[in-house]
Each structure stands twice: as C-alpha cells, then as structure tokens.
Design a protein around this motif. Structure first.
Motif, PDB file in Angstrom:
ATOM      1  N   GLY A 118      69.868  94.496  65.291  1.00 51.75           N
ATOM      2  CA  GLY A 118      69.874  95.627  64.076  1.00 51.75           C
ATOM      3  C   GLY A 118      69.600  95.221  62.765  1.00 51.75           C
ATOM      4  O   GLY A 118      69.248  94.477  61.959  1.00 51.75           O
ATOM      5  N   GLU A 119      70.531  96.476  61.574  1.00 51.50           N
ATOM      6  CA  GLU A 119      70.398  96.466  60.149  1.00 51.50           C
ATOM      7  C   GLU A 119      70.597  95.534  60.219  1.00 51.50           C
ATOM      8  O   GLU A 119      72.340  95.221  60.531  1.00 51.50           O
ATOM      9  N   GLY A 120      70.730  94.416  59.266  1.00 48.88           N
ATOM     10  CA  GLY A 120      71.865  93.224  58.138  1.00 48.88           C
ATOM     11  C   GLY A 120      71.539  92.784  58.832  1.00 48.88           C
ATOM     12  O   GLY A 120      72.473  91.483  58.709  1.00 48.88           O
ATOM     13  N   ASP A 121      71.186  92.387  59.976  1.00 52.76           N
ATOM     14  CA  ASP A 121      71.692  90.890  61.277  1.00 52.76           C
ATOM     15  C   ASP A 121      70.531  90.283  60.722  1.00 52.76           C
ATOM     16  O   ASP A 121      69.560  90.509  60.216  1.00 52.76           O
ATOM     17  N   GLU A 122      70.438  88.798  60.432  1.00 53.84           N
ATOM     18  CA  GLU A 122      69.768  87.788  60.172  1.00 53.84           C
ATOM     19  C   GLU A 122      68.986  86.758  61.211  1.00 53.84           C
ATOM     20  O   GLU A 122      69.321  86.761  62.258  1.00 53.84           O
ATOM     21  N   ILE A 123      67.896  86.449  60.666  1.00 56.53           N
ATOM     22  CA  ILE A 123      67.027  85.833  61.335  1.00 56.53           C
ATOM     23  C   ILE A 123      66.982  84.469  60.156  1.00 56.53           C
ATOM     24  O   ILE A 123      66.085  84.904  59.666  1.00 56.53           O
ATOM     25  N   ILE A 124      67.258  83.519  61.371  1.00 53.69           N
ATOM     26  CA  ILE A 124      66.628  82.156  60.210  1.00 53.69           C
ATOM     27  C   ILE A 124      64.859  81.551  60.647  1.00 53.69           C
ATOM     28  O   ILE A 124      64.995  81.392  61.786  1.00 53.69           O
ATOM     29  N   LEU A 125      63.915  80.753  59.824  1.00 55.51           N
ATOM     30  CA  LEU A 125      62.887  81.136  60.358  1.00 55.51           C
ATOM     31  C   LEU A 125      63.035  79.685  59.469  1.00 55.51           C
ATOM     32  O   LEU A 125      62.541  79.485  57.874  1.00 55.51           O
ATOM     33  N   ALA A 166      73.623  75.175  56.600  1.00 52.81           N
ATOM     34  CA  ALA A 166      74.595  76.383  55.745  1.00 52.81           C
ATOM     35  C   ALA A 166      73.724  77.779  55.643  1.00 52.81           C
ATOM     36  O   ALA A 166      74.667  78.409  54.928  1.00 52.81           O
ATOM     37  N   MET A 167      72.689  77.532  56.420  1.00 53.84           N
ATOM     38  CA  MET A 167      72.055  79.140  56.504  1.00 53.84           C
ATOM     39  C   MET A 167      72.777  79.963  57.059  1.00 53.84           C
ATOM     40  O   MET A 167      72.414  81.133  57.305  1.00 53.84           O
ATOM     41  N   PHE A 168      73.826  79.668  58.582  1.00 54.10           N
ATOM     42  CA  PHE A 168      73.987  80.907  59.593  1.00 54.10           C
ATOM     43  C   PHE A 168      75.543  81.275  58.286  1.00 54.10           C
ATOM     44  O   PHE A 168      76.200  80.937  57.667  1.00 54.10           O
ATOM     45  N   THR A 169      75.389  82.677  59.426  1.00 52.17           N
ATOM     46  CA  THR A 169      76.586  83.010  58.754  1.00 52.17           C
ATOM     47  C   THR A 169      77.078  84.763  59.705  1.00 52.17           C
ATOM     48  O   THR A 169      76.432  83.932  60.961  1.00 52.17           O
ATOM     49  N   SER A 170      77.896  85.197  59.950  1.00 53.10           N
ATOM     50  CA  SER A 170      78.225  85.927  60.834  1.00 53.10           C
ATOM     51  C   SER A 170      77.526  86.820  61.632  1.00 53.10           C
ATOM     52  O   SER A 170      77.387  87.040  62.224  1.00 53.10           O
ATOM     53  N   ARG A 171      76.212  87.138  60.860  1.00 55.17           N
ATOM     54  CA  ARG A 171      74.811  88.009  60.761  1.00 55.17           C
ATOM     55  C   ARG A 171      73.928  87.469  61.622  1.00 55.17           C
ATOM     56  O   ARG A 171      73.012  87.605  61.406  1.00 55.17           O
ATOM     57  N   LEU A 174      69.366  84.836  65.571  1.00 57.42           N
ATOM     58  CA  LEU A 174      68.700  84.821  65.881  1.00 57.42           C
ATOM     59  C   LEU A 174      68.012  83.525  65.699  1.00 57.42           C
ATOM     60  O   LEU A 174      67.866  83.507  63.893  1.00 57.42           O
ATOM     61  N   VAL A 175      67.247  82.335  65.679  1.00 58.44           N
ATOM     62  CA  VAL A 175      66.277  80.859  64.783  1.00 58.44           C
ATOM     63  C   VAL A 175      65.144  81.484  65.498  1.00 58.44           C
ATOM     64  O   VAL A 175      64.996  81.086  66.857  1.00 58.44           O
ATOM     65  N   ALA A 176      64.161  81.366  64.528  1.00 57.76           N
ATOM     66  CA  ALA A 176      62.947  80.949  65.178  1.00 57.76           C
ATOM     67  C   ALA A 176      61.997  80.417  64.568  1.00 57.76           C
ATOM     68  O   ALA A 176      61.889  80.399  63.998  1.00 57.76           O
ATOM     69  N   LEU A 205      64.798  80.815  69.510  1.00 58.73           N
ATOM     70  CA  LEU A 205      63.509  80.313  70.073  1.00 58.73           C
ATOM     71  C   LEU A 205      62.888  79.420  69.201  1.00 58.73           C
ATOM     72  O   LEU A 205      62.630  79.332  68.179  1.00 58.73           O
ATOM     73  N   PHE A 206      61.641  78.156  69.537  1.00 60.47           N
ATOM     74  CA  PHE A 206      60.855  77.633  69.955  1.00 60.47           C
ATOM     75  C   PHE A 206      59.978  78.032  69.797  1.00 60.47           C
ATOM     76  O   PHE A 206      59.472  78.047  70.803  1.00 60.47           O
ATOM     77  N   ASP A 207      59.004  77.272  68.515  1.00 56.63           N
ATOM     78  CA  ASP A 207      57.717  78.223  68.805  1.00 56.63           C
ATOM     79  C   ASP A 207      56.640  76.189  69.550  1.00 56.63           C
ATOM     80  O   ASP A 207      56.499  75.818  68.822  1.00 56.63           O
TER      81      ASP A 207
END
Ligand SMILES: *Cc1c(COP(=O)(O)O)cnc(C)c1O
Length: 413
Positions: A118-125, A166-171, A174-176, A205-207
């Motif tokens: 949802g809003e403010g949730d983080e996705i690492i790419l 270092a990029m992870f937070t409580s928000r 997903l990592v894609a 998720l892995f590509d």
C-alpha cells in the motif's frame, strides 16, 4: 585461433543440426546468430512437439470429457511437471503459466498491490533491471503510492550486499531483482539476497529470464518467493512464461485476471476463486506453447544444463579475449562468472551502424538500450551493441564477429 571446447561434452555440429534455421543464409552469408538474449532459436524437439500436438492430440484442456481433451490436458499438465522439475519447485502447483515474462511481473505487481503493498510501502529494485521488472512497479507506485528504492551495482553488474542490507526498513515489502542482467550477464547472489530479504520480513522475486537459460536454477535452494522465466529465451516458443511462486506466496495472492478456469463458483451475485495455480490462469491457457516449452526444457536437460554452461563459458572466454585485443572496442561487464552476454561499443560508431554493418556479414547482434534504460544511464551511454551466445554458437561465430568488427572499424575508425 580456434578453441574447440575441450571440456564440453556437447557435439556442437550435431546440436546445430537440430536447429533448422541455423542452416539459413543472410545476405548470402552463413547466419551467425548472436541475438539469443533477445530470443533463442528453436530445436526440432520443440517444433515437432508443437506440430504433433496440433496434428494428433489437440483440443481445449480441462473442460472436456472426451479423449482428445484428456490427451491435451495430460500433455499440458506434464509440461507443468517438467517445469517444476527444471526449477526444482516443491510441487507443480507452484508453477503458473503466463503469456511471457512480462505478464508474470504484472501478475505479481497487480496482485500484491491489491493485497500486500500500500501507500508508503517500499520495493527494492536494482538499477540493472529489465523494463519488464521496472514498469509494473512504477504502475504500482502510480496506483498505490508504493515507494521504489534503487540498488546500485558495480560496472560489472555485481552487488554489494552491505549496501543492499542497508536499504531495508520496516516498510520494505518486496525485493524485485534480476538473477542475471540481460546486458552485463553477471549472476546475482540469489541465495544471499533472499536470506537478507527474509530477515527483514520482505518477499523476494527474481527475474530469471536470463539466468535460467545459462545455468541451473534451484528455487528451493535460493528460497525465493517468486521466480520468473520466459519460454522464448529458453529455446521454447513465444507466448509463454512461468511464474514460480512458493505455495505460501501464491496462496496469499488474489486473482489478477478474471475469466474461465480461475473460478470455483460463479453466480449472478458473486464469485469464489480456484486454488493456485489455476486461480492465475484465466481463460484458455497457452496449451501448445506449454507443450513446446516442456519440450524445450526436456531438450536442455537432455543436452545437460552443465554441459551447455561449460560450452558457453569457453565461448565467453574466447570472445572476451579477442575483444580485449581490439583497442577500438569497449566491453561493458567483465565479471568472471558471467554468461556469454557481451555488451560493447565501437569507438566512433553508433550501435545501430555497428549492427547494420555486422548484418551485411551475416552476423546478427542487437543494438539499443536493451530495455534497461536506467542501467544505460548508470553506465553513461544511451545504447550499446550486444552479442549474446547460446548452446548452438561456435568459436567460428566468435571469429565472424571479430572480423565484422574490424570491418566496422575500417569504416568508422
Ligand atoms: C526478455 C527479458 C524479460 C521479458 O521477458 P518477455 O517474455 O520477453 O516478456 C525480462 N527480463 C529479462 C532479464 C529479459 O531478458
């Protein structure tokens, strides 16, 4: 100098004879196909399996209670089992057939956006993702206010695990991330990436659209939540991709597309949904394409994924060694364990011109941004040439590329 893959157990001439298109000529020159990272050519095993399915056992799957439908259903579900085995999934119920790699990313993006992100949730790419693993997440950013965070990579496409952590937070939800860049060719440390994501309670998720072509993939060992591959780069047909999802990850996802087959009960008031994988396979599935993909994976296992990998490693070493001798060529990505996906530029020549000149010598390479514009920006270029090798390429193909590049240099240097 022609190295003959001594450590390879493959007889490349016999293997090549299984690919009818490789005996074609291009501009009266023998075809040298170096564009397999965009799409691979197809062996007789695939062509024959699809032809025979149409000639002998074709009907729609699942719905019919007649002989042909049963035969088609058996072949379709067999392809699911073959795919599960190829990726070492725990069960064929973890294999969703999609229309391609891109469709699989959109499925996860849409469904997670409807339930978990949802809003403010983080996705690492990572910065080296293919557009098909970027744009669906931008759609989620636009639709839901999700936040995209970008992991840098080295010039060779390698990942700094401390920077990643270092990029992870409580928000972070997903990592894609790529299991192998389609430009730099370096595999990413999937198991470590997965472990760290799970420590922070995020899914990953892995590509695998490239990684699955050039080495064996074990989704249980990686311990990922999702893994995406595409049929047409795995010597299979277009129109089919695979979303592997761990049972718990698929169970958590609501449907993406609605239609027949993905439902349990439909009334005028409402609908209940089928279990995975069928929940995500609305409508008539890619029946012939799944059979073709099953044949392609069977063909790869028959040749031996490790034998293919060993042959490709010789080709990679050969081409990199030869390119290093050309002082007018710059290579992008030299990781020691990379696949034979070679992005390069020629001094003074636009990649499109390089491609056009090579084409006249029968050599097919790609030119452009390779659907990875953020990576192009990171590398400080707008486009590159890319020669990508597969099981059916030879050391003579390497030499044809080098000869073509000399010609290019004479014209532009
Ligand atoms: C080709 C490719 C895709 C897209 O797959 P399609 O089946 O063509 O949609 C995604 N990621 C990578 C790394 C690719 O090479």
């Amino acid at each position: 100098m022609s190295k003959q893959s001594p450590a390879s157990s493959l007889d490349i001439e016999l293997l090549r004879a299984e690919f009818p298109i490789l005996s074609r000529e291009i501009h009266s020159k023998p075809l040298v196909y170096l564009d397999s990272a965009a799409s691979a050519q197809k062996p007789n095993a695939v062509i024959d399996a699809m032809k025979s399915a149409m000639e002998q056992s074709y009907a729609n799957v699942h719905r019919g209670l007649h002989q042909l439908s049963n035969e088609a259903t058996t072949a379709f579900e067999q392809a699911r089992k073959t795919t599960a085995q190829f990726l070492n999934a725990a069960s064929e119920d973890e294999i969703v057939f999609t229309s391609g790699g891109t469709d699989a990313f959109n499925l996860v993006s849409y469904a997670m956006g409807a339930s978990e992100i949802g809003e403010g949730d983080e996705i690492i790419l990572s910065i080296m993702e293919h557009h098909s693993n970027i744009v669906p997440w931008h759609l989620l950013r636009e639709r839901k206010g999700a936040v995209l965070k970008w992991l840098d990579v080295s010039d060779d496409g390698e990942i700094d695990l401390d920077a990643y952590r270092a990029m992870f937070t409580s928000r972070t939800k997903l990592v894609a991330i790529s299991h192998m860049s389609n430009v730099l060719g370096a595999p990413t440390p999937a198991k470590e990436l997965s472990k760290i994501a799970h420590e922070y309670g995020a899914k990953i998720l892995f590509d695998g659209c490239q990684a699955a072509v050039h080495g064996s993939v074990d989704v249980r060992d990686i311990d990922c939540d999702f893994y995406v591959v595409t049929g047409h780069k795995l010597y299979g047909p277009t129109g089919i991709g695979i979303l592997y999802g761990k049972k718990s990850a698929l169970d958590a996802l609501p449907p993406f597309k609605g239609g027949g087959e993905m439902i349990d009960i439909v009334t005028t008031e409402g609908v209940t949904y089928n279990d995975p994988p069928h929940r995500f396979e609305a409508g008539t599935p890619p029946i012939l394409e799944s059979i073709g993909l099953g044949a392609a994976l069977g063909w790869m296992q028959d040749k031996g994924v490790e034998a293919i990998e060993a042959h490709e490693a010789h080709l990679r070493d050969h081409v990199l060694e030869e390119l290093t001798k050309l002082n007018f060529v710059r290579v992008f990505g030299r990781a020691s364990n990379k696949a034979p996906i070679i992005a390069f530029s020629v001094d003074g020549a636009h990649p499109h011109d390089v491609s056009a000149i090579l084409d006249r010598t029968g050599v097919a390479v790609r030119a452009g941004h390779h659907c990875a514009q953020p990576l192009m920006k990171r590398l400080g270029v707008s486009a590159t040439s890319r020669a990508s090798f597969a099981a059916y390429n030879t050391h003579e193909d390497v030499e044809a590329l080098i000869a073509g590049l000399h010609k290019t240099h004479q014209m532009f240097g």
